[in-house]
Motif scaffolding. Structure first.
Motif, PDB file in Angstrom:
ATOM      1  N   LEU A 252     -43.304  -5.765 -42.981  1.00 45.98           N
ATOM      2  CA  LEU A 252     -44.648  -5.977 -42.442  1.00 45.98           C
ATOM      3  C   LEU A 252     -44.877  -4.987 -41.299  1.00 45.98           C
ATOM      4  N   PRO A 253     -44.927  -3.693 -41.605  1.00 46.72           N
ATOM      5  CA  PRO A 253     -44.979  -2.692 -40.531  1.00 46.72           C
ATOM      6  C   PRO A 253     -46.196  -2.880 -39.640  1.00 46.72           C
ATOM      7  N   GLY A 254     -45.952  -2.743 -38.340  1.00 49.21           N
ATOM      8  CA  GLY A 254     -47.018  -2.870 -37.364  1.00 49.21           C
ATOM      9  C   GLY A 254     -47.298  -4.280 -36.900  1.00 49.21           C
ATOM     10  N   HIS A 255     -46.590  -5.262 -37.486  1.00 53.87           N
ATOM     11  CA  HIS A 255     -46.855  -6.656 -37.143  1.00 53.87           C
ATOM     12  C   HIS A 255     -45.715  -7.345 -36.399  1.00 53.87           C
ATOM     13  N   VAL A 256     -44.496  -6.813 -36.501  1.00 56.03           N
ATOM     14  CA  VAL A 256     -43.315  -7.539 -36.017  1.00 56.03           C
ATOM     15  C   VAL A 256     -42.500  -6.626 -35.115  1.00 56.03           C
ATOM     16  N   THR A 257     -42.087  -7.139 -33.959  1.00 60.10           N
ATOM     17  CA  THR A 257     -41.114  -6.422 -33.148  1.00 60.10           C
ATOM     18  C   THR A 257     -39.711  -6.753 -33.643  1.00 60.10           C
ATOM     19  N   SER A 258     -38.781  -5.860 -33.404  1.00 60.01           N
ATOM     20  CA  SER A 258     -37.419  -6.060 -33.893  1.00 60.01           C
ATOM     21  C   SER A 258     -36.579  -6.914 -32.956  1.00 60.01           C
ATOM     22  N   GLY A 259     -37.180  -7.433 -31.870  1.00 55.93           N
ATOM     23  CA  GLY A 259     -36.435  -8.259 -30.933  1.00 55.93           C
ATOM     24  C   GLY A 259     -36.114  -9.623 -31.511  1.00 55.93           C
ATOM     25  N   PRO A 260     -35.397 -10.439 -30.751  1.00 55.98           N
ATOM     26  CA  PRO A 260     -34.977 -11.755 -31.244  1.00 55.98           C
ATOM     27  C   PRO A 260     -36.159 -12.641 -31.590  1.00 55.98           C
ATOM     28  N   PRO A 261     -36.038 -13.459 -32.626  1.00 57.12           N
ATOM     29  CA  PRO A 261     -37.119 -14.353 -33.021  1.00 57.12           C
ATOM     30  C   PRO A 261     -37.103 -15.655 -32.233  1.00 57.12           C
TER      31      PRO A 261
ATOM     32  N   GLY B 215     -55.334 -11.337 -37.822  1.00 57.27           N
ATOM     33  CA  GLY B 215     -55.794 -10.564 -36.677  1.00 57.27           C
ATOM     34  C   GLY B 215     -55.180  -9.174 -36.644  1.00 57.27           C
ATOM     35  N   SER B 216     -55.493  -8.451 -35.586  1.00 58.45           N
ATOM     36  CA  SER B 216     -55.079  -7.043 -35.497  1.00 58.45           C
ATOM     37  C   SER B 216     -54.412  -6.729 -34.166  1.00 58.45           C
ATOM     38  N   GLY B 217     -53.705  -7.698 -33.620  1.00 58.82           N
ATOM     39  CA  GLY B 217     -53.063  -7.486 -32.327  1.00 58.82           C
ATOM     40  C   GLY B 217     -51.821  -6.624 -32.435  1.00 58.82           C
ATOM     41  N   PRO B 218     -51.155  -6.400 -31.304  1.00 58.90           N
ATOM     42  CA  PRO B 218     -49.924  -5.616 -31.304  1.00 58.90           C
ATOM     43  C   PRO B 218     -48.803  -6.366 -32.018  1.00 58.90           C
ATOM     44  N   PRO B 219     -47.713  -5.661 -32.360  1.00 55.84           N
ATOM     45  CA  PRO B 219     -46.568  -6.345 -32.978  1.00 55.84           C
ATOM     46  C   PRO B 219     -46.049  -7.465 -32.077  1.00 55.84           C
ATOM     47  N   ARG B 220     -45.603  -8.539 -32.693  1.00 63.03           N
ATOM     48  CA  ARG B 220     -45.132  -9.707 -31.946  1.00 63.03           C
ATOM     49  C   ARG B 220     -43.766 -10.131 -32.483  1.00 63.03           C
ATOM     50  N   PRO B 221     -42.991 -10.844 -31.690  1.00 67.43           N
ATOM     51  CA  PRO B 221     -41.715 -11.360 -32.184  1.00 67.43           C
ATOM     52  C   PRO B 221     -41.917 -12.291 -33.382  1.00 67.43           C
ATOM     53  N   LEU B 222     -40.972 -12.249 -34.285  1.00 65.25           N
ATOM     54  CA  LEU B 222     -41.007 -13.081 -35.479  1.00 65.25           C
ATOM     55  C   LEU B 222     -40.790 -14.548 -35.112  1.00 65.25           C
ATOM     56  N   VAL B 223     -41.467 -15.434 -35.835  1.00 61.09           N
ATOM     57  CA  VAL B 223     -41.188 -16.863 -35.781  1.00 61.09           C
ATOM     58  C   VAL B 223     -40.449 -17.223 -37.064  1.00 61.09           C
ATOM     59  N   VAL B 224     -39.241 -17.721 -36.938  1.00 59.98           N
ATOM     60  CA  VAL B 224     -38.424 -18.106 -38.094  1.00 59.98           C
ATOM     61  C   VAL B 224     -38.472 -19.619 -38.229  1.00 59.98           C
ATOM     62  N   VAL B 225     -38.999 -20.098 -39.354  1.00 56.46           N
ATOM     63  CA  VAL B 225     -39.085 -21.524 -39.645  1.00 56.46           C
ATOM     64  C   VAL B 225     -37.849 -21.934 -40.449  1.00 56.46           C
ATOM     65  N   VAL B 226     -37.104 -22.899 -39.927  1.00 53.88           N
ATOM     66  CA  VAL B 226     -35.896 -23.403 -40.594  1.00 53.88           C
ATOM     67  C   VAL B 226     -36.205 -24.811 -41.097  1.00 53.88           C
TER      68      VAL B 226
ATOM     69  N   LEU C 121     -33.335 -11.174 -40.066  1.00 51.83           N
ATOM     70  CA  LEU C 121     -34.754 -11.249 -40.411  1.00 51.83           C
ATOM     71  C   LEU C 121     -35.695 -10.419 -39.534  1.00 51.83           C
ATOM     72  N   PRO C 122     -35.488 -10.306 -38.218  1.00 48.44           N
ATOM     73  CA  PRO C 122     -36.432  -9.473 -37.464  1.00 48.44           C
ATOM     74  C   PRO C 122     -36.506  -8.044 -37.998  1.00 48.44           C
ATOM     75  N   GLY C 123     -35.372  -7.446 -38.297  1.00 48.31           N
ATOM     76  CA  GLY C 123     -35.380  -6.087 -38.839  1.00 48.31           C
ATOM     77  C   GLY C 123     -35.986  -6.016 -40.225  1.00 48.31           C
ATOM     78  N   LEU C 124     -35.660  -7.005 -41.071  1.00 49.58           N
ATOM     79  CA  LEU C 124     -36.226  -7.031 -42.421  1.00 49.58           C
ATOM     80  C   LEU C 124     -37.739  -7.212 -42.367  1.00 49.58           C
ATOM     81  N   ALA C 125     -38.198  -8.085 -41.478  1.00 52.19           N
ATOM     82  CA  ALA C 125     -39.636  -8.334 -41.364  1.00 52.19           C
ATOM     83  C   ALA C 125     -40.369  -7.139 -40.775  1.00 52.19           C
ATOM     84  N   GLU C 126     -39.747  -6.472 -39.818  1.00 54.16           N
ATOM     85  CA  GLU C 126     -40.373  -5.282 -39.225  1.00 54.16           C
ATOM     86  C   GLU C 126     -40.588  -4.219 -40.297  1.00 54.16           C
ATOM     87  N   ALA C 127     -39.617  -4.074 -41.208  1.00 55.50           N
ATOM     88  CA  ALA C 127     -39.750  -3.090 -42.288  1.00 55.50           C
ATOM     89  C   ALA C 127     -40.760  -3.529 -43.338  1.00 55.50           C
TER      90      ALA C 127
END
Length: 265
Positions: A113-122, A37-48, A105-111
């Motif tokens: 996957l630009p435009g898809h991830v917010t840098s806030g807590p996952p 999809g093409s929505g706004p950036p969203r918080p990351l989901v981290v699967v452990v 990971l939030p910062g790494l993912a934001e960099a």
């Protein structure tokens, strides 16, 4: 004949979009999946991932789960970490890896996957031993975790040791039993780490043969009594592996719980 619930562990999944490193060790990495999809950036989901912290189980078996969540519009990271049976795995490396990965990971993912991830807590989604690690991370770095979805978590290490789950898995992780290394249990056991600050949902099947549901019942009762915002969803007729199998009878409960945690952030 019913299908083998363990089949999800070897089910193929699309390759991740990119793999990032949060440390120098080859297992200090995570696979990232871009949300549909093409929505706004969203918080990351981290699967452990789970696997009783053992080296023979890695993040790849969570590929079907992660790709299904990405298809629902979530940016997803499949966190890898050093495990027992590997140099640096067990105490404390397995635990410190997860803390480091969750924080980075939030910062790494934001960099990546630009435009898809917010840098806030996952939001953390942890299954089995990965559920333990997600609860551990939320207890030790609450500011770095927006919420926890714990799927059949090993939420009481002392009890898991007494029950000898997976033939000594807890002793392999911590180096002994509660009487041998009490300070490690005090640091690592979610049962000792309540109250938990991040909002938490625990889902557990009543037919679980790997992690008895009473572990979750007792943990959630203790966490709630200590003031944690936590709820337990019990799924009748569900065993251990259906919780990470897209298309299973448990899957709608898993996605609904994740939505409830994710939409607050």
């Amino acid at each position: 004949m019913p299908s083998d619930p363990r089949a999800v562990l070897t089910r193929p999944a699309p390759e991740p979009d990119v793999t990032v490193a949060y440390g120098e060790h080859p297992d200090q990495i995570a696979d990232l999946r871009r949300p549909a999809g093409s929505g706004p950036p969203r918080p990351l989901v981290v699967v452990v991932h789970g696997g009783f912290w053992r080296a023979e189980y890695d993040r790849r078996h969570t590929g079907p789960l992660a790709s299904a969540l990405a298809a629902l519009g979530y940016p997803v990271a499949q966190l890898e970490y050093r495990r027992t049976g590997q140099p640096g795995g067990g105490w404390p490396g397995t635990l410190t890896d997860v803390l480091a990965g969750v924080s980075a990971l939030p910062g790494l993912a934001e960099a990546a996957l630009p435009g898809h991830v917010t840098s806030g807590p996952p939001v953390l989604v942890g299954h089995s031993a990965g559920g333990h690690l997600a609860l551990y991370a939320a207890a030790h770095a609450p500011g770095a975790v927006a919420g926890v979805l714990a799927l059949a978590p090993v939420a009481d290490l002392a009890e898991a040791y007494r029950l000898d789950l997976d033939a000594g898995a807890v002793a392999a992780l911590l180096g002994g039993g509660p009487a041998d290394v009490p300070e490690r249990y005090a640091t690592a056991d979610p049962r000792s780490l309540v109250p938990l600050r991040p909002r938490t949902v625990v889902i557990h099947g009543t037919l679980d043969q790997q992690v008895p549901i009473d572990i979750s019942r007792n943990y959630v009762a203790a966490a709630r009594a200590a003031g944690t915002d936590i709820r337990l969803i019990e799924l009748p007729e569900c065993e251990h592996f259906g919780l990470i199998a897209p298309g299973s009878s448990a899957w709608p409960e898993v996605t609904s719980a994740l939505r409830s945690l994710h939409e607050d952030h």
